[in-house]
Scaffold this active site. Structure first.
Site, mmCIF file in Angstrom:
data_model
loop_
_atom_site.group_PDB
_atom_site.id
_atom_site.type_symbol
_atom_site.label_atom_id
_atom_site.label_comp_id
_atom_site.label_asym_id
_atom_site.label_seq_id
_atom_site.Cartn_x
_atom_site.Cartn_y
_atom_site.Cartn_z
ATOM 1 N N CYS A 131 -1.313 0.822 -5.282
ATOM 2 C CA CYS A 131 0.203 0.717 -5.624
ATOM 3 C C CYS A 131 0.098 -0.559 -6.469
ATOM 4 C CB CYS A 131 1.021 0.555 -4.501
ATOM 5 S SG CYS A 131 0.663 -0.762 -3.297
ATOM 6 N N PHE A 132 -0.732 -1.828 -6.131
ATOM 7 C CA PHE A 132 -0.744 -2.669 -6.887
ATOM 8 C C PHE A 132 -1.511 -2.607 -8.106
ATOM 9 C CE2 PHE A 132 -0.094 -4.929 -2.689
ATOM 10 C CZ PHE A 132 1.261 -5.456 -2.961
#
Length: 325
Positions: A131-132
């Site tokens: 996600c990052f």
């Protein structure tokens, strides 16, 4: 065209989001669901709002040896839990690994769908970005490719909603009492997403990412990732925005905005929002990216990758508006 789809790890946040997207997909048919603690339950027992046609589907205990005939398998398992089992899935079954076991592993393609779509088309094994990285790399890619920033001097400050930490079990430290009215830095200097961010920066730029600094924080909201990346480059805000608009000119799921992005803009969607601020006098560029950590940061990008793998329209099942408020 009907594509037979299975989900492993359906009871987790990523697997549940994949189910939600697949349930309304025009070509995907969910025929198999697997989990550990939820095995034996009907989908409707775990997800009371599931469409009626999927309500009676029984969640199986995960075992690659008992897979039904599938075209695509989504694996949403904790990092470290999928490599051995997925190696036993028949080679003709396309796999999108939403977990972290196969990012930059030989035989698997890194599925940064908005940046490298042609690398994903027709592949059999895709490693979904974290996600990052999904928020960070979509923001940095246009600047790295255009040589507007130095790849070796990037400092990333990232914030994520609590669902980014996974559902957890009885020992989870991410309950309401621990996270409400709290801001928590974690994974300092050694977060699991750092290697994929660094390797992708190097591939995009052709330079070294040796000076990369990445610090994530947990914030008390359910969904969303906001990344603010501080870079070195003698360029202007308009040059950065122009580079991003050119880079994403034909990419339907990335929005380049003049205003700093907000996590709420992406909630419930597979959109990525990017923006920039630059001061050439200070040799400073700020790149910002916002995504839904369960959308572009997990299941949304996984469905996007599966669409590319199967030769379907890239936005199939993903063109709904974000949730507001």
């Amino acid at each position: 065209m009907s594509v037979r789809v299975g989900i492993v790890g359906i009871s987790g946040f990523g697997g549940g989001e994949a189910m939600r997207l697949i349930a309304s997909h025009p070509s995907f048919e969910l025929v198999y669901a697997a989990g550990e603690g939820s095995a034996g339950s009907r989908l409707a027992d775990r997800f009371p709002g599931v469409p009626a046609r999927l309500a009676e589907l029984v969640i199986q205990k995960w075992d690659p040896a008992t897979l039904p005939e599938l075209d695509v398998l989504f694996a949403s398992l904790p990092t470290g839990a999928s490599a051995e089992a997925l190696a036993r899935v028949p080679r003709d079954v396309k796999i999108v690994d939403i977990g972290g076991d196969h990012r930059y592993v030989d035989g698997w393609v890194y599925g940064l769908a908005d940046v490298w779509p042609t690398r994903i088309e027709g592949q059999l094994r895709i490693a979904n970005p974290g996600c990052f990285p999904a928020a960070t790399l979509n923001a940095l890619a246009p600047l790295l490719v255009a040589k507007l920033i130095e790849p070796a001097n990037i400092v990333i400050d990232a914030k994520t909603g609590i669902s980014g930490a996974g559902r957890g079990g009885a020992e989870s430290k991410f309950g309401y009492a621990e996270t409400n009215e709290n801001l928590i830095p974690y994974g300092l200097l050694e977060h699991v997403h750092m290697p994929e961010i660094g390797k992708t920066i190097e591939r995009l730029s052709g330079g070294s990412a040796a000076g990369l600094v990445f610090t994530p924080h947990l914030v008390p909201m359910t969904r969303g990732v906001l990344v603010t990346a501080y870079c070195r480059g003698r360029t202007t805000t308009e040059q950065c925005l122009d580079a991003a608009r050119r880079f994403y000119a034909d990419r339907a799921l990335v929005r380049v905005t003049d205003k700093p992005p907000q996590t709420k803009w992406a909630t419930g969607s597979n959109l990525a929002f990017v923006s920039y601020a630059a001061d050439p006098e200070r040799n400073l560029v700020i790149a910002m990216g916002a995504v839904d950590n369960l959308g572009k940061g997990a299941a949304g990008q996984a469905v996007q990758n599966a669409n590319l793998m199967c030769g379907l329209p890239e936005t199939a099942g993903l063109d709904g508006a974000s949730l507001w408020p």
